[in-house]
Structures are given as C-alpha cells and as structure tokens.
Design an enzyme around this catalytic site. Structure first.
Site, PDB file in Angstrom:
ATOM      1  N   HIS A 197       0.796  -1.230   0.000  1.00  0.00           N
ATOM      2  CA  HIS A 197       0.000   0.000   0.000  1.00  0.00           C
ATOM      3  C   HIS A 197       0.828   1.279   0.000  1.00  0.00           C
ATOM      4  O   HIS A 197       0.287   2.367  -0.054  1.00  0.00           O
ATOM      5  CB  HIS A 197      -0.936   0.037   1.211  1.00  0.00           C
TER       6      HIS A 197
HETATM    7  C1  UD1 Z   1      -1.456   5.702   5.637  1.00  0.00           C
HETATM    8  C2  UD1 Z   1      -0.043   6.133   6.057  1.00  0.00           C
HETATM    9  C3  UD1 Z   1       0.917   4.956   5.952  1.00  0.00           C
HETATM   10  C4  UD1 Z   1       0.387   3.755   6.722  1.00  0.00           C
HETATM   11  C5  UD1 Z   1      -1.005   3.430   6.191  1.00  0.00           C
HETATM   12  C6  UD1 Z   1      -1.620   2.246   6.888  1.00  0.00           C
HETATM   13  C7  UD1 Z   1       0.463   8.501   5.652  1.00  0.00           C
HETATM   14  C8  UD1 Z   1       1.306   9.429   4.873  1.00  0.00           C
HETATM   15  N1  UD1 Z   1       0.481   7.218   5.246  1.00  0.00           N
HETATM   16  O1  UD1 Z   1      -1.407   5.395   4.269  1.00  0.00           O
HETATM   17  O2  UD1 Z   1       2.166   5.319   6.511  1.00  0.00           O
HETATM   18  O3  UD1 Z   1       1.251   2.659   6.548  1.00  0.00           O
HETATM   19  O4  UD1 Z   1      -1.851   4.569   6.382  1.00  0.00           O
HETATM   20  O5  UD1 Z   1      -2.763   1.832   6.215  1.00  0.00           O
HETATM   21  O6  UD1 Z   1      -0.183   8.902   6.590  1.00  0.00           O
HETATM   22  N2  UD1 Z   1      -8.872   5.392   1.956  1.00  0.00           N
HETATM   23  C9  UD1 Z   1     -10.073   4.721   1.903  1.00  0.00           C
HETATM   24  N3  UD1 Z   1     -10.595   4.255   3.072  1.00  0.00           N
HETATM   25  C10 UD1 Z   1      -9.993   4.433   4.262  1.00  0.00           C
HETATM   26  C11 UD1 Z   1      -8.768   5.105   4.304  1.00  0.00           C
HETATM   27  C12 UD1 Z   1      -8.214   5.572   3.128  1.00  0.00           C
HETATM   28  O7  UD1 Z   1     -10.678   4.551   0.856  1.00  0.00           O
HETATM   29  O8  UD1 Z   1     -10.531   3.985   5.273  1.00  0.00           O
HETATM   30  C13 UD1 Z   1      -8.318   5.940   0.737  1.00  0.00           C
HETATM   31  C14 UD1 Z   1      -8.222   7.472   0.859  1.00  0.00           C
HETATM   32  O9  UD1 Z   1      -9.371   8.092   0.420  1.00  0.00           O
HETATM   33  C15 UD1 Z   1      -7.021   7.789   0.029  1.00  0.00           C
HETATM   34  C16 UD1 Z   1      -6.180   6.524   0.081  1.00  0.00           C
HETATM   35  O10 UD1 Z   1      -7.004   5.482   0.572  1.00  0.00           O
HETATM   36  O11 UD1 Z   1      -7.390   8.033  -1.296  1.00  0.00           O
HETATM   37  C17 UD1 Z   1      -4.968   6.731   0.928  1.00  0.00           C
HETATM   38  O12 UD1 Z   1      -5.322   6.948   2.276  1.00  0.00           O
HETATM   39  P1  UD1 Z   1      -4.351   7.724   3.289  1.00  0.00           P
HETATM   40  O13 UD1 Z   1      -4.948   7.731   4.619  1.00  0.00           O
HETATM   41  O14 UD1 Z   1      -3.929   9.006   2.696  1.00  0.00           O
HETATM   42  O15 UD1 Z   1      -3.034   6.902   3.312  1.00  0.00           O
HETATM   43  P2  UD1 Z   1      -2.751   5.350   3.406  1.00  0.00           P
HETATM   44  O16 UD1 Z   1      -2.401   4.864   2.064  1.00  0.00           O
HETATM   45  O17 UD1 Z   1      -3.798   4.583   4.140  1.00  0.00           O
END
Ligand code: UD1
Length: 351
Positions: A197
């Site tokens: 991820h």
């Molecule tokens: C974040 C952390 C990463 C950690 C990971 C664990 C940062 C910079 N990154 O990455 O270090 O290892 O969490 O999972 O903080 N999304 C969903 N549903 C959710 C959460 C997120 O659809 O419940 C989507 C968001 O809309 C976004 C993407 O996933 O488009 C990324 O989510 P984001 O929270 O920015 O970062 P992660 O990839 O989860």
C-alpha cells in the site's frame, strides 16, 4: 493526569490498544481523538470493536485529498480539541499524517508532545513517513524510539538523552497480547501473505505491475488483503481484473487485526511494503520479502530474516523460492513491556 491520544490510521489503532490497556489499568484519563484519516469500517471501526477500545471522544469528519489537504484539515480539527481539553501531554504514534498534524497542533499550543516510535531514519527524504517522523520528533518533548537504531539516531541528531527513552516496540506488546488472548500459535502454512500500500508502489503503475507479475508467475498460493488505496490504483491502472482472473492469488478485503495476525502467524513467507507488519512478521519468525527499497530496521536485514527485493521481478521470484532464513534472530523489539514503561514515564514527567 490527562492524556490526549491522537489516532487516525490502522497502525495507530493497534498501537493504541497497547497503551490504552495500561492507562485503564492505572486509572489514567486517556482521551482518544480520531483524526478521520482512515474511515472505512474495515480500516477503522472494526479495530475499536475487536480490541475493545473506548469510542473516541472526538471523531473528525472523513478526511480525503492530497497530503496537504489531509494534514491541514486534521490540524484545524485537532487545534480546537486540544484547546478544549488542554491535556498534560499529547501522545502521537508512528509516522502517518495524523501524527504530523497532532504534533504540530499540540506544540503550537505549548502542550508537550510525546512521540511513540520516534527516531526511525531511512534517509529517504522523499518518503512521506520519513518527513512526518522527522517533523514530529523535532516538535516532541519526550521521545520513545522503539529500537536501538532509532535511539542512536536521535542522540546523534542532538536530542537530549534525558528526553529519549528506549523501552522497546509497542507493536510487539500488542501482538503478544492478541496472540495470548486468542491462543494463536505460529505455524508454517502452505500460502504466502502479501500486503502492498505504500505510496512509492501505488503511485507507480510500473512498480505495481512488476511486483504483481512476479507474484503471479510464482504460481504459489498468495493471500492478498487489498488496502483501499491499492485497490483504487489497481483498477485505475487496469490491473485489478487481471489479478481477479489469476488463480494463484486470493484477493481478500482489508483484514481486522485479529484476522491479519492469524493469517500472518500461519503463512509460509510474508511479502510486504508495510513498516509495522514487517516487524510483526519478524517477531513471528516469518521470512520477510520487502517490496520497497527503503530499509527501516537495518538489523532485520543484517541478520538475514528480511530480504530487500523492491519491485525487481527476478529478486522477488528468487526470494519466494530461496529466502529460507533459519539463523540467529535477535530480540530487536524488546520484551513486550514497552507500553507499561512508556505510561510510567508519562506519569513521572507530566502528572
Ligand atoms: C497511511 C499512512 C501509511 C500507513 C497506512 C496504513 C500517511 C502518509 N500514510 O497510508 O504510513 O502505513 O496509512 O494503512 O499517513 N482510503 C479509503 N478508506 C480508508 C482510508 C483511506 O478509501 O478507510 C483511501 C483514501 O481516500 C485515500 C487513500 O485510501 O485516497 C490513501 O489513504 P491515506 O490515509 O492518505 O493513506 P494510506 O495509504 O492509508
């Protein structure tokens, strides 16, 4: 003493599990604040239910957008809450955007920040987690590195020894707790486990393609719980349908902590770009194949249990076949009592 703990992502919730238990046992007022970074049921609510965590007193709206938007939205929310609660200390975990926003909001209000998992340095300056960690460390009053390497980095950077405490990794505390409670044993199963991820991989169609092609070519049974970010990107890049058609890859939804640990404890080898899950795998005696070129815990690589393959197809295939470490596996992550010691130190410093 009043602690405000700031959480927002999956790896924060499992760490909170270790700390919250100790706070409850000691009768300490711990207020949990949820930044809204992770919001899907499988990414957030299920962790609170399964780990019997108290419902956060404050929950932010769903946070979506660029890192700037995400962090700024959380900052505004957290500032208001910290002003209302005015705790003795704000606790932030790891290196996600919620950690950065929490440390910044708190430090600006002159509320001391305690950072759990401080000091990790990959020297990959572009890496979002590296940026978050460095800034959070700078703003922290008490720093709790989880490994010796991180402790040494902090001292080398000039952090004062009396503010830095090496007690071990609360990831291990949480892992031991859930395993004991659910009587989970490590065994070598007949499947590989894959998680993917990190931005470095999901933002690059080429890297994702290389990694997944290698896994498909291996013809091994691979269980793959897919993070929502990864799924979105796979669909966008036109790779998801191909994966679904592939017989050796078993696509799964994001897993709860308990189910994930069961999968990990029973796998043959673990392929990942995750930071915390990689440590869990090491503790569970699993050979780790790392799908990102950043090394976070040098010692895991040095002792031979973690092999860096990045997105190199040949290296991934070779590691799936031949990475069979059986040598010395030093206790890098402490003895499972880190949370206890951290809370004791918070009491000493801030009560
Ligand atoms: C974040 C952390 C990463 C950690 C990971 C664990 C940062 C910079 N990154 O990455 O270090 O290892 O969490 O999972 O903080 N999304 C969903 N549903 C959710 C959460 C997120 O659809 O419940 C989507 C968001 O809309 C976004 C993407 O996933 O488009 C990324 O989510 P984001 O929270 O920015 O970062 P992660 O990839 O989860």
């Amino acid at each position: 003493m009043k602690i405000v703990s700031i959480v927002g992502t999956r790896p924060n919730f499992t760490k909170e599990y270790a700390i919250n238990d100790v706070c409850r046992a000691k009768g300490i007022e711990e207020i949990i604040v949820h930044t809204g970074q992770h919001y899907d049921y499988e990414m957030s609510d299920i962790f609170f239910k399964e780990l019997n965590l108290p419902r956060p007193k404050y929950i932010n709206e769903i946070v979506k957008g660029s890192h700037g938007t995400e962090t700024a939205t959380m900052l505004v929310f957290l500032e208001e809450i910290l002003e209302i609660e005015n705790p003795d200390v704000t606790l932030v975990y790891g290196d996600v955007n919620s950690t950065l926003a929490g440390a910044l909001a708190s430090a600006k209000l002159r509320i001391p920040v305690a950072h759990i998992e401080a000091g990790l340095r990959s020297k990959a300056w572009h890496n979002p987690e590296e940026i978050n960690r460095r800034v959070a460390d700078t703003l922290s009053d008490a720093l709790f590195p989880h490994i010796k390497e991180a402790y040494d980095s902090l001292l080398a950077e000039g952090f004062r020894k009396e503010n830095v405490y090496l007690y071990g990794d609360i990831v291990k505390d949480a892992l031991l707790k859930i395993m004991k409670k659910n009587k989970i044993k490590t065994k070598t199963g007949d499947y590989f486990l894959l998680t993917l991820h990190r931005a470095e991989n999901t933002e690059s169609p080429k890297r994702l393609k290389n990694i997944l092609e290698a896994v498909m070519e291996s013809r091994q049974h691979v269980k793959f719980p897919v993070h929502p970010r990864t799924k979105d990107k796979l669909v966008t890049y036109g790779l998801f349908a191909k994966l679904e058609r592939n017989k050796n890859i078993e696509i799964l939804p994001p897993q709860s902590y308990l189910n994930f640990i069961k999968l990990l404890a029973g796998c043959k080898k673990f392929l990942t770009d995750s930071g915390s899950a990689r440590r869990e795998a090491y503790i569970l005696e699993k050979p780790v194949i790392t799908l990102i070129d950043i090394v976070w815990v040098q010692e895991m690589v040095k002792c031979g249990w973690s092999r860096i393959a990045g997105d190199d197809k040949k290296k991934i295939l070779d590691a799936m076949e031949n990475h069979n470490p059986n040598g010395n596996r030093p206790e890098i992550f402490g003895d499972g009592s880190a949370a206890q010691k951290i809370v004791d130190t918070l009491i000493q410093r801030y009560a």
